[in-house]
Design a protein around this motif. Structure first.
Motif, PDB file in Angstrom:
ATOM      1  N   PHE A   1       1.033  -0.994   0.013  1.00 55.47           N
ATOM      2  CA  PHE A   1      -0.397   0.106  -0.077  1.00 55.47           C
ATOM      3  C   PHE A   1       1.371   1.052   0.127  1.00 55.47           C
ATOM      4  O   PHE A   1       1.585   1.101   1.175  1.00 55.47           O
ATOM      5  CB  PHE A   1      -0.546  -0.470   1.223  1.00 55.47           C
ATOM      6  CG  PHE A   1      -2.136  -0.996   1.182  1.00 55.47           C
ATOM      7  CD1 PHE A   1      -3.394  -0.406   0.875  1.00 55.47           C
ATOM      8  CD2 PHE A   1      -1.662  -1.697   0.580  1.00 55.47           C
ATOM      9  CE1 PHE A   1      -4.583  -0.911   1.220  1.00 55.47           C
ATOM     10  CE2 PHE A   1      -2.731  -3.447   1.683  1.00 55.47           C
ATOM     11  CZ  PHE A   1      -4.256  -2.704   1.013  1.00 55.47           C
ATOM     12  N   GLY A   2       0.654   2.274  -0.481  1.00 58.20           N
ATOM     13  CA  GLY A   2       1.219   3.254  -0.900  1.00 58.20           C
ATOM     14  C   GLY A   2       0.478   4.225   0.007  1.00 58.20           C
ATOM     15  O   GLY A   2      -0.424   4.169   0.303  1.00 58.20           O
ATOM     16  N   PRO A   3       0.683   5.607   0.190  1.00 57.05           N
ATOM     17  CA  PRO A   3      -0.418   6.720   0.960  1.00 57.05           C
ATOM     18  C   PRO A   3      -1.772   6.700   0.612  1.00 57.05           C
ATOM     19  O   PRO A   3      -3.040   6.500   1.405  1.00 57.05           O
ATOM     20  CB  PRO A   3       0.355   8.393   0.994  1.00 57.05           C
ATOM     21  CG  PRO A   3       2.204   7.089   1.070  1.00 57.05           C
ATOM     22  CD  PRO A   3       2.221   5.866   0.326  1.00 57.05           C
ATOM     23  N   TRP A   4      -1.399   6.614  -1.066  1.00 58.30           N
ATOM     24  CA  TRP A   4      -2.738   7.083  -1.331  1.00 58.30           C
ATOM     25  C   TRP A   4      -3.990   6.197  -1.470  1.00 58.30           C
ATOM     26  O   TRP A   4      -4.976   6.306  -1.225  1.00 58.30           O
ATOM     27  CB  TRP A   4      -2.880   7.359  -2.807  1.00 58.30           C
ATOM     28  CG  TRP A   4      -3.724   7.904  -3.730  1.00 58.30           C
ATOM     29  CD1 TRP A   4      -4.301   9.247  -3.332  1.00 58.30           C
ATOM     30  CD2 TRP A   4      -4.604   6.786  -4.410  1.00 58.30           C
ATOM     31  NE1 TRP A   4      -5.953   9.016  -4.540  1.00 58.30           N
ATOM     32  CE2 TRP A   4      -6.105   7.945  -4.737  1.00 58.30           C
ATOM     33  CE3 TRP A   4      -4.665   5.654  -4.824  1.00 58.30           C
ATOM     34  CZ2 TRP A   4      -6.738   7.357  -5.618  1.00 58.30           C
ATOM     35  CZ3 TRP A   4      -5.772   4.926  -5.673  1.00 58.30           C
ATOM     36  CH2 TRP A   4      -6.919   6.042  -6.288  1.00 58.30           C
ATOM     37  N   GLU A   5      -3.279   4.363  -1.374  1.00 63.28           N
ATOM     38  CA  GLU A   5      -3.949   3.150  -0.891  1.00 63.28           C
ATOM     39  C   GLU A   5      -4.544   3.600   0.138  1.00 63.28           C
ATOM     40  O   GLU A   5      -6.103   3.081   0.025  1.00 63.28           O
ATOM     41  CB  GLU A   5      -3.684   2.498  -1.804  1.00 63.28           C
ATOM     42  CG  GLU A   5      -3.083   2.255  -3.004  1.00 63.28           C
ATOM     43  CD  GLU A   5      -2.149   2.891  -3.859  1.00 63.28           C
ATOM     44  OE1 GLU A   5      -1.760   2.683  -5.002  1.00 63.28           O
ATOM     45  OE2 GLU A   5      -0.827   3.726  -2.879  1.00 63.28           O
ATOM     46  N   ALA A   6      -3.415   3.350   1.005  1.00 61.18           N
ATOM     47  CA  ALA A   6      -3.905   3.757   2.533  1.00 61.18           C
ATOM     48  C   ALA A   6      -5.669   5.145   2.322  1.00 61.18           C
ATOM     49  O   ALA A   6      -6.089   4.385   3.422  1.00 61.18           O
ATOM     50  CB  ALA A   6      -2.949   3.358   3.275  1.00 61.18           C
TER      51      ALA A   6
END
Length: 150
Positions: A89-94
């Protein structure tokens, strides 16, 4: 964990956003701290939210501030953030887990897992648990940001 882990997180974050890391990629803690310390230099930001007085930068929550108004606390601290990245997960996905891209599926990254194991072995958790813990601890983050924008 210290500045080395902080630099590492900035480089990882930069790679996730498709940028080559450079020396200025991670804003170092200042003598007079600002409310956030950024992990990258794009319009979309992953940042440390300095909400825990007297605590080290790496102990502050990691937040996401999207260029289109998306916000979210994505990890309770740098160690949890490293495990979030390792879990694919990247920050956007999270931050936007409630609206995932139609064909997106997280891919565990063994190299990032090795880094997380080295810097934060005691923070190991799944991305879902990391996001849930951060959201539970800071449920009003979005409202806080929106009030600042009015």
């Amino acid at each position: 964990m210290g500045l080395t882990a902080l630099r590492l997180a900035g480089a990882i974050s930069a790679l996730l956003f498709g940028m080559a890391p450079h020396p200025g990629q991670v804003t170092r803690a200042r003598e007079t701290p600002s409310p956030v310390q950024f992990l990258n230099e794009m319009a979309t930001r992953s940042a440390f939210w300095l909400v825990r007085p007297g605590r080290e930068l790496v102990e502050q929550p990691v937040v996401f501030l999207g260029s289109e108004g998306e916000t979210g606390v994505v990890a309770r601290d740098l160690g949890a953030f490293l495990w979030l990245l390792a879990d694919g997960f990247g920050p956007w996905e999270a931050a936007t887990l409630y609206e995932p891209e139609p064909d997106w599926a997280p891919q565990v990254n063994r190299d990032l897992a090795a880094i997380a194991e080295q810097f934060a072995p005691d923070r190991r958790a799944s991305a879902a648990a990391i996001i849930a813990q951060a959201t539970q601890e800071f449920p009003d983050f979005d409202d806080t940001i929106m009030k600042l924008c009015r």
